[in-house]
Enzyme design. Structure first.
Site, short mmCIF file in Angstrom:
data_model
loop_
_atom_site.label_atom_id
_atom_site.label_comp_id
_atom_site.label_asym_id
_atom_site.label_seq_id
_atom_site.Cartn_x
_atom_site.Cartn_y
_atom_site.Cartn_z
CG ASP A 45 -1.89 1.19 1.19
OD1 ASP A 45 -1.96 1.88 0.16
OD2 ASP A 45 -2.57 1.42 2.20
CG HIS A 82 -5.71 1.06 0.31
ND1 HIS A 82 -5.02 1.68 1.33
CD2 HIS A 82 -6.96 1.60 0.33
CE1 HIS A 82 -5.82 2.55 1.94
NE2 HIS A 82 -6.99 2.52 1.35
#
Length: 299
Positions: A246, A275
């Site tokens: 992420d 993410h």
């Protein structure tokens, strides 16, 4: 405030989302939806989603934690999922989201809460825990942060903010896919689009990036600084569960581990995924929660 409500028909037959709907008015005429699974008398596990997802994001984790004997609550933030959607971007602010969530949490009188939060779920959830500390027992953060505007935002965030603000096209399911390493199937992509039958329903999703404090002058900056003063004295369990892929939140786990006393000696972990680690590593994420709850029972 003009309020839109997504038709229930759009949520029929969603894969792996068999949960009964629950609703609470957080303002007159403004309804918040939430999932409430597991024994009603058990200590609650509160799962807060972020942008531009909804409680569907936790669909693989909710049954695992509920079947282990815990009460799991997963609200849809106002503007998302089955919750009502004010039609103007200007109807949304950080403080309003906080007020809506507080109203919901206090109306249900939730106590001894295990907070599980990611993305905007962390921006709201960490503030909630800091402002209502007696209601929270532990915090588990995945790919999230509580920004105050004192450090520079990552370049990836600046690009995202510009896109959300100015792009005429806001493809919610593609945005979720971009933040997920595994390929979502067409039914899952459709489920992420389900809350938004047209562009005008997406005001809440478009509003969020602009509400993140990026300078000390931002409206929420002082309240977030005050929350950090509480978190810097937080000695209850504080566990980070970030993913390996992420670009926006990378490094935030180590930052929080240094600043929050309750993080010392906790089983922090890095899971594989993008993410949206709830999509990439749901079983492992759920296991972190269950292990944390087991350690309390053993103590």
């Amino acid at each position: 405030m003009r309020i839109l409500r997504t038709d229930d028909d759009r949520f029929v037959g969603l894969p792996d989302y068999p949960f009964l709907p629950h609703y609470l008015d957080v303002e007159p005429g403004l309804r918040m939806h939430y999932v409430d699974e597991g024994p009603a008398d058990a200590s609650p596990v509160l799962m807060l989603h972020g942008e531009p997802s909804w409680s569907y994001l936790y669909r693989h984790m909710i049954p695992v934690v509920a079947d282990a004997g815990h009460r799991v609550l997963a609200p849809d933030l106002v503007g998302f999922g089955k919750s009502d959607k004010p039609a103007s971007v200007d109807d949304y602010s950080y403080d309003r989201h906080m007020a809506w969530l507080k109203q919901w949490l206090e109306a249900l009188d939730l106590k001894n809460i295990t907070l599980v939060c990611q993305n905007w779920g962390s921006l709201l959830g960490l503030r909630l825990a800091a402002e209502l500390p007696n209601r929270f027992q532990r915090i588990i953060v995945g790919n999230g942060m509580l920004p105050t505007g004192e450090t520079r935002a990552p370049a990836a965030f600046s690009v995202w903010k510009a896109f959300a603000t100015h792009s005429p096209w806001f493809p919610v399911s593609r945005i979720v896919q971009l933040g997920t390493e595994r390929t979502l199937n067409k039914h899952e992509l459709a489920a992420y689009e389900a809350p938004f039958p047209s562009t005008e329903y997406k005001a809440g999703a478009r509003a969020f990036p602009k509400l993140v404090p990026v300078s000390p002058e931002d409206p929420a900056s002082n309240a977030n600084k005050a929350a950090w003063k509480v978190l810097e004295t937080w000695r209850k369990p504080f566990i980070t569960c970030f993913s390996s892929g992420d670009p926006i939140t990378r490094g935030g786990d180590r930052y929080m581990q240094r600043r929050v006393p309750g993080a010392l000696g906790q089983p922090h972990i890095t899971l594989s995924g993008g993410h949206f680690l709830q999509e990439d590593s749901p079983e492992d994420f759920a296991r972190i929660i269950l292990d944390a709850l087991k350690s309390e029972m053993a103590a």
